[in-house]
Design a protein around this motif. Structure first.
Motif, PDB file in Angstrom:
ATOM      1  N   THR A 122     122.242  18.931 111.361  1.00 26.77           N
ATOM      2  CA  THR A 122     121.966  17.554 110.960  1.00 26.77           C
ATOM      3  C   THR A 122     122.764  17.251 109.694  1.00 26.77           C
ATOM      4  O   THR A 122     123.221  18.155 108.996  1.00 26.77           O
ATOM      5  CB  THR A 122     120.470  17.353 110.664  1.00 26.77           C
ATOM      6  OG1 THR A 122     120.119  18.166 109.526  1.00 26.77           O
ATOM      7  CG2 THR A 122     119.610  17.729 111.864  1.00 26.77           C
ATOM      8  N   TRP A 123     122.907  15.953 109.390  1.00 20.92           N
ATOM      9  CA  TRP A 123     123.577  15.571 108.149  1.00 20.92           C
ATOM     10  C   TRP A 123     122.781  16.046 106.943  1.00 20.92           C
ATOM     11  O   TRP A 123     123.346  16.464 105.943  1.00 20.92           O
ATOM     12  CB  TRP A 123     123.792  14.058 108.092  1.00 20.92           C
ATOM     13  CG  TRP A 123     124.935  13.644 108.964  1.00 20.92           C
ATOM     14  CD1 TRP A 123     124.865  12.987 110.161  1.00 20.92           C
ATOM     15  CD2 TRP A 123     126.327  13.897 108.733  1.00 20.92           C
ATOM     16  NE1 TRP A 123     126.120  12.821 110.675  1.00 20.92           N
ATOM     17  CE2 TRP A 123     127.032  13.358 109.819  1.00 20.92           C
ATOM     18  CE3 TRP A 123     127.031  14.521 107.711  1.00 20.92           C
ATOM     19  CZ2 TRP A 123     128.424  13.433 109.908  1.00 20.92           C
ATOM     20  CZ3 TRP A 123     128.417  14.601 107.794  1.00 20.92           C
ATOM     21  CH2 TRP A 123     129.093  14.052 108.886  1.00 20.92           C
ATOM     22  N   GLY A 124     121.446  16.023 107.052  1.00 19.08           N
ATOM     23  CA  GLY A 124     120.609  16.507 105.951  1.00 19.08           C
ATOM     24  C   GLY A 124     120.817  17.981 105.689  1.00 19.08           C
ATOM     25  O   GLY A 124     120.890  18.429 104.536  1.00 19.08           O
ATOM     26  N   MET A 125     120.920  18.752 106.754  1.00 26.40           N
ATOM     27  CA  MET A 125     121.165  20.189 106.640  1.00 26.40           C
ATOM     28  C   MET A 125     122.533  20.433 105.993  1.00 26.40           C
ATOM     29  O   MET A 125     122.677  21.284 105.109  1.00 26.40           O
ATOM     30  CB  MET A 125     121.127  20.812 108.042  1.00 26.40           C
ATOM     31  CG  MET A 125     121.176  22.297 108.084  1.00 26.40           C
ATOM     32  SD  MET A 125     121.251  22.916 109.798  1.00 26.40           S
ATOM     33  CE  MET A 125     119.815  22.137 110.510  1.00 26.40           C
ATOM     34  N   ALA A 126     123.530  19.677 106.437  1.00 27.63           N
ATOM     35  CA  ALA A 126     124.879  19.822 105.889  1.00 27.63           C
ATOM     36  C   ALA A 126     124.911  19.412 104.417  1.00 27.63           C
ATOM     37  O   ALA A 126     125.550  20.079 103.596  1.00 27.63           O
ATOM     38  CB  ALA A 126     125.871  18.991 106.690  1.00 27.63           C
ATOM     39  N   ALA A 127     124.221  18.327 104.089  1.00 33.65           N
ATOM     40  CA  ALA A 127     124.185  17.874 102.692  1.00 33.65           C
ATOM     41  C   ALA A 127     123.493  18.914 101.813  1.00 33.65           C
ATOM     42  O   ALA A 127     123.943  19.203 100.701  1.00 33.65           O
ATOM     43  CB  ALA A 127     123.490  16.526 102.579  1.00 33.65           C
TER      44      ALA A 127
ATOM     45  N   THR B 276     130.898  17.850 102.933  1.00 36.31           N
ATOM     46  CA  THR B 276     129.684  17.769 103.758  1.00 36.31           C
ATOM     47  C   THR B 276     129.995  17.734 105.261  1.00 36.31           C
ATOM     48  O   THR B 276     129.378  18.492 106.023  1.00 36.31           O
ATOM     49  CB  THR B 276     128.813  16.574 103.331  1.00 36.31           C
ATOM     50  OG1 THR B 276     128.421  16.764 101.963  1.00 36.31           O
ATOM     51  CG2 THR B 276     127.557  16.459 104.190  1.00 36.31           C
ATOM     52  N   PRO B 277     130.940  16.906 105.735  1.00 35.19           N
ATOM     53  CA  PRO B 277     131.238  16.932 107.180  1.00 35.19           C
ATOM     54  C   PRO B 277     131.783  18.282 107.652  1.00 35.19           C
ATOM     55  O   PRO B 277     131.494  18.712 108.773  1.00 35.19           O
ATOM     56  CB  PRO B 277     132.298  15.839 107.360  1.00 35.19           C
ATOM     57  CG  PRO B 277     132.229  14.998 106.140  1.00 35.19           C
ATOM     58  CD  PRO B 277     131.680  15.862 105.045  1.00 35.19           C
TER      59      PRO B 277
END
Length: 157
Positions: free
Chosen positions: A13-18, A134-135
């Motif tokens: 998820t984006w949250g996990m990546a962030a 992040t991406p």
């Protein structure tokens, strides 16, 4: 972290990546700021200051990851292997980006520790590094790489 039944890797998820990027950025920022402060205060050449900052960013980045993995009860060698696998790409990208920004800002490297230009360019460089890394971390986590290798150790304590 969920797993798609058609994949063998976690769904990132984006949250996990962030979160992974913030973790990595913390170590990078400590080393980066310390290196820039030492280099600037000591009057080192800009190249030497950048090299020192990069070196310290890797040291602190790996150390923060190892600290968490060691708490899970693994030996130092395993913790180092996990840190290298988890952080090397992320730190390398962050260092490339944040140092490129600092060097690109006219006068930032020579501004001195009491200058707003020095601190603003350093802060801005870390924001750029976060946004563009992040991406990459999301992509790596989705393939079971990068910070995905650390998750099993974080849940162990």
């Amino acid at each position: 972290m969920s797993v798609d039944p058609h994949q063998t890797h976690p769904t990132a998820t984006w949250g996990m990546a962030a979160s992974a990027t913030v973790h990595c950025l913390t170590g990078c920022a400590i080393g980066e700021v310390l290196g820039m402060v030492i280099g600037t205060a000591a009057g080192l050449h800009n190249t030497a200051t950048v090299v020192l900052s990069i070196f310290l960013a890797f040291v602190f980045g790996y150390a923060l990851t190892m600290r968490g993995v060691l708490r899970a009860g693994v030996d130092v060698r395993t913790a180092l292997k996990v840190a290298l696998a988890a952080d090397t790409v992320s730190i390398a990208i962050m260092e490339l980006l944040d140092n490129a920004v600092i060097v690109a800002v006219p006068g930032a490297m020579d501004a001195g520790l009491t200058s707003t230009l020095f601190w603003a360019s350093l802060a801005g460089s870390l924001v750029v590094a976060f946004l563009l890394t992040t991406p990459v971390n999301r992509w790596m986590i989705s393939r079971g790489k990068g910070h995905a290798v650390v998750h099993q150790y974080h849940h162990a304590h």
